[in-house]
Design a protein around this motif. Sequence first.
Motif, mmCIF file in Angstrom:
data_model
loop_
_atom_site.group_PDB
_atom_site.id
_atom_site.type_symbol
_atom_site.label_atom_id
_atom_site.label_comp_id
_atom_site.label_asym_id
_atom_site.label_seq_id
_atom_site.Cartn_x
_atom_site.Cartn_y
_atom_site.Cartn_z
ATOM 1 N N LYS A 234 -4.315 -39.606 -8.339
ATOM 2 C CA LYS A 234 -4.786 -39.820 -9.581
ATOM 3 C C LYS A 234 -3.932 -40.104 -10.561
ATOM 4 N N SER B 208 -8.886 -35.782 -22.175
ATOM 5 C CA SER B 208 -9.655 -35.488 -20.815
ATOM 6 C C SER B 208 -8.627 -34.396 -19.878
ATOM 7 N N ARG C 217 -8.346 -33.744 -16.066
ATOM 8 C CA ARG C 217 -8.644 -34.211 -14.750
ATOM 9 C C ARG C 217 -7.945 -33.598 -13.595
ATOM 10 N N THR D 130 -14.298 -33.180 -14.107
ATOM 11 C CA THR D 130 -13.675 -33.667 -15.245
ATOM 12 C C THR D 130 -14.173 -33.021 -16.491
ATOM 13 N N ALA E 102 -5.224 -38.809 -23.119
ATOM 14 C CA ALA E 102 -5.757 -39.221 -24.340
ATOM 15 C C ALA E 102 -7.164 -39.862 -24.086
ATOM 16 N N VAL F 41 -10.450 -42.313 -24.521
ATOM 17 C CA VAL F 41 -10.940 -43.500 -25.024
ATOM 18 C C VAL F 41 -12.478 -43.229 -24.941
ATOM 19 N N GLU G 2 -11.958 -47.160 -11.930
ATOM 20 C CA GLU G 2 -12.822 -46.753 -13.088
ATOM 21 C C GLU G 2 -12.322 -47.447 -14.342
ATOM 22 N N GLN H 156 -8.432 -45.240 -13.789
ATOM 23 C CA GLN H 156 -8.208 -44.998 -12.409
ATOM 24 C C GLN H 156 -8.159 -46.253 -11.426
HETATM 25 P P1 ADP Z 1 -13.311 -38.011 -10.502
HETATM 26 O O1 ADP Z 1 -11.976 -37.526 -9.626
HETATM 27 O O2 ADP Z 1 -14.717 -37.185 -10.383
HETATM 28 O O3 ADP Z 1 -13.698 -39.388 -10.449
HETATM 29 P P2 ADP Z 1 -12.118 -38.465 -13.097
HETATM 30 O O4 ADP Z 1 -11.213 -37.723 -13.510
HETATM 31 O O5 ADP Z 1 -11.654 -39.749 -12.668
HETATM 32 O O6 ADP Z 1 -12.945 -37.606 -12.086
HETATM 33 O O7 ADP Z 1 -13.053 -38.620 -14.204
HETATM 34 C C1 ADP Z 1 -14.388 -39.163 -14.318
HETATM 35 C C2 ADP Z 1 -14.721 -39.995 -15.470
HETATM 36 O O8 ADP Z 1 -14.303 -39.386 -16.571
HETATM 37 C C3 ADP Z 1 -13.808 -41.210 -15.383
HETATM 38 O O9 ADP Z 1 -14.367 -42.279 -14.550
HETATM 39 C C4 ADP Z 1 -13.828 -41.719 -16.597
HETATM 40 O O10 ADP Z 1 -15.321 -42.402 -16.817
HETATM 41 C C5 ADP Z 1 -13.983 -40.420 -17.643
HETATM 42 N N1 ADP Z 1 -12.689 -40.275 -18.060
HETATM 43 C C6 ADP Z 1 -11.734 -39.532 -17.593
HETATM 44 N N2 ADP Z 1 -10.666 -39.243 -18.372
HETATM 45 C C7 ADP Z 1 -10.993 -40.338 -19.307
HETATM 46 C C8 ADP Z 1 -10.250 -40.702 -20.593
HETATM 47 N N3 ADP Z 1 -9.042 -40.490 -21.030
HETATM 48 N N4 ADP Z 1 -11.145 -41.411 -21.546
HETATM 49 C C9 ADP Z 1 -12.451 -41.569 -21.170
HETATM 50 N N5 ADP Z 1 -13.018 -41.411 -20.126
HETATM 51 C C10 ADP Z 1 -12.298 -40.670 -19.183
#
Ligand code: ADP
Length: 888
Positions: free
Chosen positions: A26, A94, A96, A109, A244, A246, A338, A350
């Motif tokens: 990621k 966030s 992650r 997350t 950060a 959004v 994503e 992502q």
């Molecule tokens: P996974 O590995 O389970 O897909 P992610 O880390 O991709 O977990 O996070 C899941 C979801 O959280 C993302 O698809 C997004 O919708 C939301 N997300 C993660 N980081 C952010 C961010 N910086 N701003 C807004 N939404 C976020």
Amino acid sequence: MTKWVYTFGGGKAEGGAGESDRLGGKGANLAEMCSLGLPVPPGLTIVTDACVWFYAHGKALPPGLKDQVRAGIAGMEAITGRTFGDTRKPLLLSVRSGSRASMPGMLDTVLNLGLNDRSVQALGHDAGDARFAWDSYRRFIQMYGDVVMGLDHEVFEEILEDERARLGHELDTELSAVEWQHVVQLYKDAIEEALGEPFPQDPEVQLWRAIAAVFSSWMNARAITYRHLHDIPAAWGTAVNVQAMVFGNLGNASATGVAFTRNPSTGEKALYGEFLVNAQGEDVVAGIRTPQSITEAARLASGGDRPSMEKLMPEAFASFSAICERLERHYRDMQDVEFTIERGTLWMLQTRSGKRTAKAAMRIAVDMAEEGLITRHEAVARIDPAALDQLLHPTIDPRARRDIIGSGLPASPGAATGEIVFTSEEAVAAEKEGRKIILVRIETSPEDIHGMHAAEGILTTRGGMTSHAAVVARGMGIPCVSGAGNIRVDLRNEQIIAGPIVLNKGDLITIDGSSGQVLKGRIAMLQPELSGDFGRIMQWADAARRMTVRTNAETPQDARAARSFGAEGIGLCRTEHMFFQGARINVMREMILAEDEKGRRAALAKLLPMQRSDFADLFSIMHGLPVTIRLLDPPLHEFLPKTDAEIADVALGLGMEPAALRRRVDALHEFNPMLGHRGCRLAISYPEIAEMQARAIFEAAVDAARETGAPVVPEIMVPLVGLRAELDYVKGVIDAVAREIIDESGIGIEYLVGTMIELPRAALQAHSIAEAADFFSFGTNDLTQTTFGISRDDAARFLQTYIEKGIVSRDPFVELDYDGVGELIRIASERGRRTKNGLKLGICGEHGGDPTSIRFCEEAGLDYVSCSPFRVPIARLAAAQAAIGQGG
Ligand code: ADP
Ligand code: MG
Ligand code: MG
């Protein structure tokens, strides 16, 4: 100073896609997208080494990490104009997780980190939307309370449900700011009550506890199990991404979604995905609200009544589809992405290579090669050969309802429906009447071959992946479920019993040899498609491949199937299989039971025309392609009756006393038949058998030459040679027959005499054996047995334990043992070719259809692999990939 933190944002990034070992998938791809200038919220990645350090030092954070994270956050603050922990313009984050391999089972997350009782007010004020702020805060408390503090998420869901009920709201009614504010209070109270500590208000504390939780989740039970199942080393560690936020929950011009750049089930080149308006994070996959289609075409196709993103947010959609195309061109593969839209502005969160079905993989590889995105070699290299199994057999329609009554091992792929029968005789009779049947047995034996051939599928209640039923069914390309232990076969009442369900002979069942399921009744199937994309990939594979692919076949049916799958000859015709069919087994028994050579010759004279016509059929089907015929190999008592009833039956047919027959059968008993009187040892004891077989081969070749004008060059293979003198002797017998027939017919015959290399001694003495042999074929089933000293028929009992205890990583009868058996093959190849430059080398064990073993064969410089008909396409593809891997 160790660099623990890599930053990205504002069009620049310290890392990139090539660094997924350190940054996790990621983080590496976020950095890459950022460098490409795509809209990515700024962030930082804590490298996997920090997680490794964490575990090596009693779960402490490495020195310097905190400062580097603070510096990274300062960068994010500069880009966003917001401050982490600020009570006027707060920066929310966030947290992650992200390891090298995508890994469900890791920490979920955490979004909106940094909110507290004061900054929630500022967030609402700043956005001009108090509802949004309180919604974000309640989400944060819920996620943090669950994944970091360990309070079950159901606690929060129950509170919310009760609140909705109290307010009289439907499930999809959006709560107001005041209502959310109340939920927040209830959440905080619940945490304090359950955990005896308040929800942390300090953003610094929130952050570091979340980071430590990600590291700790690397060793949680779910993650450990997942790693175990997928061979992911614990030593890798996970990265942590801090980014950060959004906001997709900022009203009706905001949204969040997931998409594939092409359709992952069909491979069609069209964006495919879903989004939700005014939503955040995992709402799309959570299933609380029904997501909407991204494209208008997909909405129309699915009959959705709510607008697509294309219609609703045309500008964001236009930039999104342009970015998807850009990503595909950049990564040269289908991507799974994503994203979030905040008040009309698109943000990418992502990207990674998308998972796809075998069918989609084919289509995508062909299309991308044709679009010039990848080369043909790359297209070939991208298809998983094992996944071809999905395409070569009928499969159960995924939309069909499955009425599962039991399950066993997925022993031979594909699905089949038919009436239940319990004996091979019934199977054959039913096939003659044109009925489709499933042969159900406790286990099968060599005498069941004709019944298995007549069946659509085979179900056994005992036996493993290398049981007789499993091996033979795979060879025939017939679906098979083996070892279905929860189903009982009641032969007396001609029933199968699976718990409360009883099915009778003649009832319909379906077996799914790809999943091991046994189902009641008939189920809708999807038929395989061998042309189109599949055909193109195979064409490109053939152009890339060095080794030839032959097949193991003895029946016309198998030979034809193999030809249609692209076999370039027969690498192994096991003549003994020809003796089990129909009336032949009786003539065979007559031969075996004969008191003397005269009696044997009389029986062999009856077998000669049968063998000759079999060979003639094979020669004509293979139409000038090479055909390797192995002389009789198994110990003779395999052909004899065993039980008293069978003995009585056979005795009657042969006009013998049952007691006399029993004595003869007992006399042929061997303590260890696998190492007993078999292979070339039979031809040396009873040269008349080899003479008959050689005669049948040569006469068939002469007939074929007369008929088609195309000369056949039979390759006669002598099994189980350990001594050069054994081969000399048997070759002498064959050569003498050849001379006779050349004299009789006046037609010159070209032929080869070679040997199986399936004993360690033969491999070691290959330089000497090669003087007498025109070719070597590695019989890796026996060579594995004799190298390990493990009987394949008995291995199932302990090999599974070996695998579980990590003593061996794969069953050596499935994947060639590179170090031991492989070494012998390398020695034999090298010594053989030292004697005879260009000595033809092939492999004809089950391994000839296994992709990893095929790679070994390429490296060892073999000329061909030979495998069962249904594995021919897999072998063609695997051989091509092996050649490409070698820089071909
Ligand atoms: P996974 O590995 O389970 O897909 P992610 O880390 O991709 O977990 O996070 C899941 C979801 O959280 C993302 O698809 C997004 O919708 C939301 N997300 C993660 N980081 C952010 C961010 N910086 N701003 C807004 N939404 C976020
Ligand atoms: Mg994700
Ligand atoms: Mg053998």
